[in-house]
Design an enzyme around this catalytic site. Structure first.
Site, PDB file in Angstrom:
ATOM      1  CB  CYS A 158      -0.931   0.029   1.193  1.00  0.00           C
ATOM      2  SG  CYS A 158      -2.210  -1.450   1.183  1.00  0.00           S
ATOM      3  CG  ASN A 186      -4.055   5.422   4.296  1.00  0.00           C
ATOM      4  OD1 ASN A 186      -4.021   6.620   4.723  1.00  0.00           O
ATOM      5  ND2 ASN A 186      -3.484   4.596   4.784  1.00  0.00           N
ATOM      6  CG  ASN A 195       0.332   3.823   6.472  1.00  0.00           C
ATOM      7  OD1 ASN A 195      -0.760   3.590   6.066  1.00  0.00           O
ATOM      8  ND2 ASN A 195       1.382   2.747   6.755  1.00  0.00           N
ATOM      9  CE1 TYR A 227     -12.505  -1.700   2.920  1.00  0.00           C
ATOM     10  CE2 TYR A 227     -11.039  -0.881   4.137  1.00  0.00           C
ATOM     11  CZ  TYR A 227     -11.165  -1.533   3.377  1.00  0.00           C
ATOM     12  OH  TYR A 227     -10.395  -2.124   2.172  1.00  0.00           O
ATOM     13  CB  ALA A 282     -11.965  -4.769   4.775  1.00  0.00           C
TER      14      ALA A 282
END
Length: 283
Positions: A158, A186, A195, A227, A282
């Site tokens: 990512c 992200n 991060n 999400y 997720a």
């Protein structure tokens, strides 16, 4: 008021008010408990800037697990490991095989050596070499999104690229290290400040061992998403009142990047609101 909180609140508000909803579209992630698609609301091309010389960008809206952040960044960049047995948290367990490997990802890519005119270097050693020997180079960068190895990665990277750029302090002429993190994707609730904190620490570490001061850290996110199950949590989180940012401490005795441990960096007076618990993830 923590500037990192201000950035986070503005980013989340923009995603919720202006973002694209992927509900009903073909998406890869699923919710582990139901195997149902994990949809998101997303913004494209989010760019956040943090001046590390003024403030350390840790959220106060809820605590960010600082030691685990540092442990993971050292696992990738210093240990150059792709095995969770070398990691002191369980954040990668979902993507590890029975031997603990996450495949040819992250630390594996940092540790791969390539040939340069000056000899063979892996990616972090090349960065340190250039910062010490050619600090004004415009080629000081890393990239772990190796297409030929993607099929052997249990999760595509990512946060995949760092670019370092050196400027001069106009007052004393000292060198200032700036950095850009490029991220293809992200998860804003679970990973955004994680991060940011990690790569802010990495920038501090590299600046110190290369005899520089820290400057700007720029975070570029191609797909910044919340999400669907995280939306109520985010809405509640950004209603909280930001607190003062913590102070950052780094052990001044460390002159070699490979000597850093998780105990050589600390957040002082890190005051936060309560942690958000039971966040669905997720996969």
């Amino acid at each position: 008021m923590s500037y990192a909180d201000e950035v986070f609140i503005n980013m989340c508000t923009s995603i919720l008010e202006n973002g694209t909803d992927t509900k009903g579209e073909k998406v890869r992630p699923i919710w582990e408990d139901t195997n149902e698609p994990a949809y998101t609301i997303k913004n494209f091309g989010v760019v956040n800037r943090y001046d590390l010389s003024k403030e350390f960008p840790a959220l106060t809206l809820r605590p960010t697990g600082f030691k685990n952040c540092v442990d993971e960044i050292l696992w990738i960049w210093q240990k150059k490991s792709n095995n969770i047995k070398d990691l002191n948290s369980h954040i990668w367990d979902e993507w590890a095989d029975e031997k603990g490997s996450i495949g040819t990802a992250y630390g594996y890519q940092i540790g791969k050596k390539s040939r340069y005119k000056e000899g063979w270097f892996d990616q972090i050693d090349r960065v340190i070499y250039d910062l010490k020997n050619n600090p004004y180079s415009r080629r000081i960068m890393t990239n772990i999104y190796c297409h030929e190895d993607l099929h052997l990665m249990n999760l595509y990277p990512c946060a995949y690229s760092m670019t370092f750029n050196v400027t001069a302090d106009k007052e004393d002429g000292g060198l200032i290290l700036n950095s850009i993190l490029n991220q293809r994707s992200n998860d804003i609730l679970t990973a955004n400040n994680w991060n940011v904190v990690q790569y802010a620490v990495l920038t501090h570490m590299l600046a110190q061992v290369c005899g520089m001061k820290v400057g700007e850290f720029v975070h570029v996110i191609a797909d910044a998403h919340i999400y669907d199950r995280h939306v109520p949590i985010i809405k509640e989180l950004i209603k909280r009142e930001p607190l003062e940012a913590p102070e950052f401490w780094i052990n001044p005795e460390i002159k070699d990047f490979y000597d850093f441990t998780v105990d050589d960096v600390k957040l002082i007076n890190y005051k936060t609101h309560a942690q958000v618990k039971n966040i669905p993830v997720a996969v």
